[in-house]
Write an enzyme that holds these catalytic residues in place. Structure first.
Site, PDB file in Angstrom:
ATOM      1  N   ARG A 221     -85.701  40.731 -49.449  1.00 52.02           N
ATOM      2  CA  ARG A 221     -84.240  40.626 -49.541  1.00 52.02           C
ATOM      3  C   ARG A 221     -83.778  39.562 -48.543  1.00 52.02           C
ATOM      4  O   ARG A 221     -84.237  39.545 -47.401  1.00 52.02           O
ATOM      5  CB  ARG A 221     -83.587  41.988 -49.236  1.00 52.02           C
ATOM      6  CG  ARG A 221     -83.974  43.049 -50.271  1.00 52.02           C
ATOM      7  CD  ARG A 221     -83.045  44.226 -50.240  1.00 52.02           C
ATOM      8  NE  ARG A 221     -81.702  43.882 -50.667  1.00 52.02           N
ATOM      9  CZ  ARG A 221     -80.639  44.659 -50.442  1.00 52.02           C
ATOM     10  NH1 ARG A 221     -80.770  45.798 -49.780  1.00 52.02           N
ATOM     11  NH2 ARG A 221     -79.439  44.296 -50.867  1.00 52.02           N
TER      12      ARG A 221
ATOM     13  N   ARG B  92     -82.516  50.835 -47.861  1.00 55.07           N
ATOM     14  CA  ARG B  92     -81.575  49.707 -47.831  1.00 55.07           C
ATOM     15  C   ARG B  92     -80.727  49.855 -46.574  1.00 55.07           C
ATOM     16  O   ARG B  92     -80.811  50.871 -45.880  1.00 55.07           O
ATOM     17  CB  ARG B  92     -80.719  49.574 -49.109  1.00 55.07           C
ATOM     18  CG  ARG B  92     -80.280  50.820 -49.813  1.00 55.07           C
ATOM     19  CD  ARG B  92     -79.371  51.704 -49.036  1.00 55.07           C
ATOM     20  NE  ARG B  92     -78.214  50.998 -48.508  1.00 55.07           N
ATOM     21  CZ  ARG B  92     -77.459  51.426 -47.526  1.00 55.07           C
ATOM     22  NH1 ARG B  92     -77.723  52.579 -46.910  1.00 55.07           N
ATOM     23  NH2 ARG B  92     -76.421  50.740 -47.091  1.00 55.07           N
ATOM     24  N   GLY B  93     -79.902  48.833 -46.321  1.00 55.43           N
ATOM     25  CA  GLY B  93     -79.128  48.837 -45.079  1.00 55.43           C
ATOM     26  C   GLY B  93     -79.861  47.975 -44.055  1.00 55.43           C
ATOM     27  O   GLY B  93     -81.094  48.087 -43.904  1.00 55.43           O
ATOM     28  N   ALA B  94     -79.082  47.146 -43.326  1.00 51.60           N
ATOM     29  CA  ALA B  94     -79.690  46.099 -42.487  1.00 51.60           C
ATOM     30  C   ALA B  94     -80.719  46.628 -41.482  1.00 51.60           C
ATOM     31  O   ALA B  94     -81.843  46.110 -41.389  1.00 51.60           O
ATOM     32  CB  ALA B  94     -78.573  45.351 -41.761  1.00 51.60           C
TER      33      ALA B  94
ATOM     34  N   LYS C  46     -71.401  43.839 -47.297  1.00 55.94           N
ATOM     35  CA  LYS C  46     -71.383  44.200 -48.709  1.00 55.94           C
ATOM     36  C   LYS C  46     -70.198  43.577 -49.456  1.00 55.94           C
ATOM     37  O   LYS C  46     -69.094  43.524 -48.939  1.00 55.94           O
ATOM     38  CB  LYS C  46     -71.346  45.723 -48.824  1.00 55.94           C
ATOM     39  CG  LYS C  46     -71.413  46.286 -50.215  1.00 55.94           C
ATOM     40  CD  LYS C  46     -72.570  45.777 -51.040  1.00 55.94           C
ATOM     41  CE  LYS C  46     -73.919  46.081 -50.433  1.00 55.94           C
ATOM     42  NZ  LYS C  46     -75.029  45.363 -51.100  1.00 55.94           N
TER      43      LYS C  46
ATOM     44  N   ASP D 294     -74.455  42.627 -42.290  1.00 59.49           N
ATOM     45  CA  ASP D 294     -75.838  42.287 -42.617  1.00 59.49           C
ATOM     46  C   ASP D 294     -76.299  41.037 -41.870  1.00 59.49           C
ATOM     47  O   ASP D 294     -77.486  40.868 -41.614  1.00 59.49           O
ATOM     48  CB  ASP D 294     -75.978  42.104 -44.125  1.00 59.49           C
ATOM     49  CG  ASP D 294     -75.768  43.433 -44.829  1.00 59.49           C
ATOM     50  OD1 ASP D 294     -76.746  44.174 -45.011  1.00 59.49           O
ATOM     51  OD2 ASP D 294     -74.607  43.780 -45.119  1.00 59.49           O
TER      52      ASP D 294
HETATM   53  O1  MRU Z   1     -77.422  46.186 -50.262  1.00 56.78           O
HETATM   54  P1  MRU Z   1     -77.520  47.119 -49.096  1.00 56.78           P
HETATM   55  O2  MRU Z   1     -77.159  48.520 -49.415  1.00 56.78           O
HETATM   56  O3  MRU Z   1     -78.805  46.984 -48.331  1.00 56.78           O
HETATM   57  O4  MRU Z   1     -76.389  46.503 -48.192  1.00 56.78           O
HETATM   58  C1  MRU Z   1     -76.298  46.686 -46.862  1.00 56.78           C
HETATM   59  C2  MRU Z   1     -75.118  47.519 -46.615  1.00 56.78           C
HETATM   60  O5  MRU Z   1     -75.199  48.697 -46.808  1.00 56.78           O
HETATM   61  C3  MRU Z   1     -73.882  47.009 -46.151  1.00 56.78           C
HETATM   62  O6  MRU Z   1     -73.588  45.719 -46.356  1.00 56.78           O
HETATM   63  C4  MRU Z   1     -73.561  47.585 -44.802  1.00 56.78           C
HETATM   64  O7  MRU Z   1     -72.219  47.592 -44.643  1.00 56.78           O
HETATM   65  C5  MRU Z   1     -74.247  46.881 -43.694  1.00 56.78           C
HETATM   66  S1  MRU Z   1     -75.830  47.466 -43.431  1.00 56.78           S
HETATM   67  C6  MRU Z   1     -75.645  48.172 -41.911  1.00 56.78           C
END
Ligand code: MRU
Length: 361
Positions: A98, A55-57, A255, A244
């Site tokens: 996603r 997960r994470g952008a 988030k 994101d």
């Molecule tokens: O739902 P996730 O864990 O994939 O969400 C993304 C994030 O972790 C956050 O929104 C984050 O701050 C940005 S991703 C670099």
């Protein structure tokens, strides 16, 4: 990132590809277990994005690019048409995992543009794999540069609030929000990080805290509703979060809970920075209203995962059985609350529509 496991220290990227196999740190198990999983084709890779093993952008962007590379390597080779149709099918599958982080869509589209330009299957395979690796290298380099630029905004003695996990685990290494923090720490600045736990999946409490611990950075985990308290007491000097998807006017999806932290920061006269690479900017989105927000299942709110005193993973229910829940995964912070964007091209200040276009248009 440097990881200490059972007394040994090793370097890992969050995701990588060897031959046709995608390897990744299984983020669902952290911080209690460190495991690498292997995905053998684009279907398994797409599923790992959907179920949030990764997960994470940035990390899901690179993973999706690797998924396209896997499809290119496994596609039928009889005709160029069949090859292209197979890879396009994989792109559809990966894009449906996603919806909010635009890095995933940019990464897949970059690979598809390469596919379109190819005149033979062999050329297609080779160039798509190369493009996926290039996306991975760029992700890493952008995170590193964000750290260098962002470090200049941090002073010795600062308390820094961060939300969710925009660390090495959300990219290939370094991270975005955590990259300036790493650079400041390595430069010898004494800093303390306030880590929002980030309900419901607790990416702050589980992942950010784990990363900071690995690097020996002073931090405290706080419940999501404690940030205002610490801001009002003067313990937090700046906020750095990730993103994101950032619209062309600077409105930023991140988030769930980020928006209220930004409002609190403004109220308390504290700078609020968003750290993100070019791949997170969506110049086609005119404002936050154009950003799709993922709604996730209610069970993530009703149940929590953890380990018991014997170290065994358990899921426990925290709501009454008949109480429904709602679970938006992201919110949009209006650009007016954002002091600046920390990017690989430098720090971008308002006016955002003009300056974002200048940097990335
Ligand atoms: O739902 P996730 O864990 O994939 O969400 C993304 C994030 O972790 C956050 O929104 C984050 O701050 C940005 S991703 C670099």
């Amino acid at each position: 990132m440097r990881v200490r496991i059972k007394g040994e220290t090793k370097d890992f990227k969050t995701v990588w590809m060897e031959e046709r196999i995608v390897h990744m740190i299984d983020q669902r198990l952290l911080p209690h277990r460190f495991e690498i999983i292997q995905l053998h084709d684009q279907r398994e890779t797409a599923e790992a994005i959907r179920n949030m093993a990764v997960r994470g952008a940035g990390a899901i962007g690179v993973t999706a690019a690797y998924g396209i590379a896997q499809a290119a390597l496994q596609a039928p080779t009889g005709s160029l048409e069949a090859f292209k149709a197979y890879v396009n099918e994989a792109a559809k599958l990966l894009k449906a995992t996603r919806p909010t982080a635009v890095n995933l869509f940019h990464a897949v589209d970059r690979c598809l543009r390469v596919l379109e330009a190819c005149e033979t299957v062999e050329e297609g395979r080779e160039r798509i794999v190369r493009e996926a690796e290039r996306i991975a290298e760029e992700d890493l380099e952008a995170s590193r540069k964000i750290g260098e630029y962002g470090n200049a905004l941090i002073r010795d003695g600062d308390g820094i609030l961060t939300h969710c996990n925009a660390g090495a685990l959300a990219f290939l290494d370094y991270g975005t929000a955590l990259s300036p923090i790493r650079f400041a720490h390595r430069a010898g600045k004494r800093i303390r990080v306030f880590v929002d736990e980030t309900r419901p999946r607790c990416q702050g409490a589980r992942l950010t805290a784990w990363e900071l611990l690995q690097e020996g950075i002073d931090h405290v985990v706080i419940v999501d509703n404690a940030a205002g308290y610490y801001m009002s007491r003067g313990e937090i000097q700046l906020v750095i979060v990730g993103a994101d998807r950032i619209a062309s006017n600077g409105d930023t999806a991140n988030k769930i809970g980020t928006y209220e932290k930004a409002v609190l920061a403004k109220e308390n006269g504290i700078p609020f920075y968003v750290a993100a690479p070019a791949m997170t900017f969506d110049l086609k989105a005119r404002s936050g209203g154009d950003i799709p927000i993922e709604e996730r299942g209610e069970e993530e709110v009703q149940w929590v995962w953890g380990v018991d005193e014997k170290g065994e993973r358990r899921r426990v229910r925290i709501t009454p059985e008949n109480s429904p829940a709602r679970n938006p995964a992201f919110d949009v912070t209006p650009a007016k609350y954002i002091t600046a964007f920390i990017t690989e091209k430098g720090i971008i200040y308002p006016p955002y529509p003009e300056n974002i276009k200048k940097a990335f248009g």
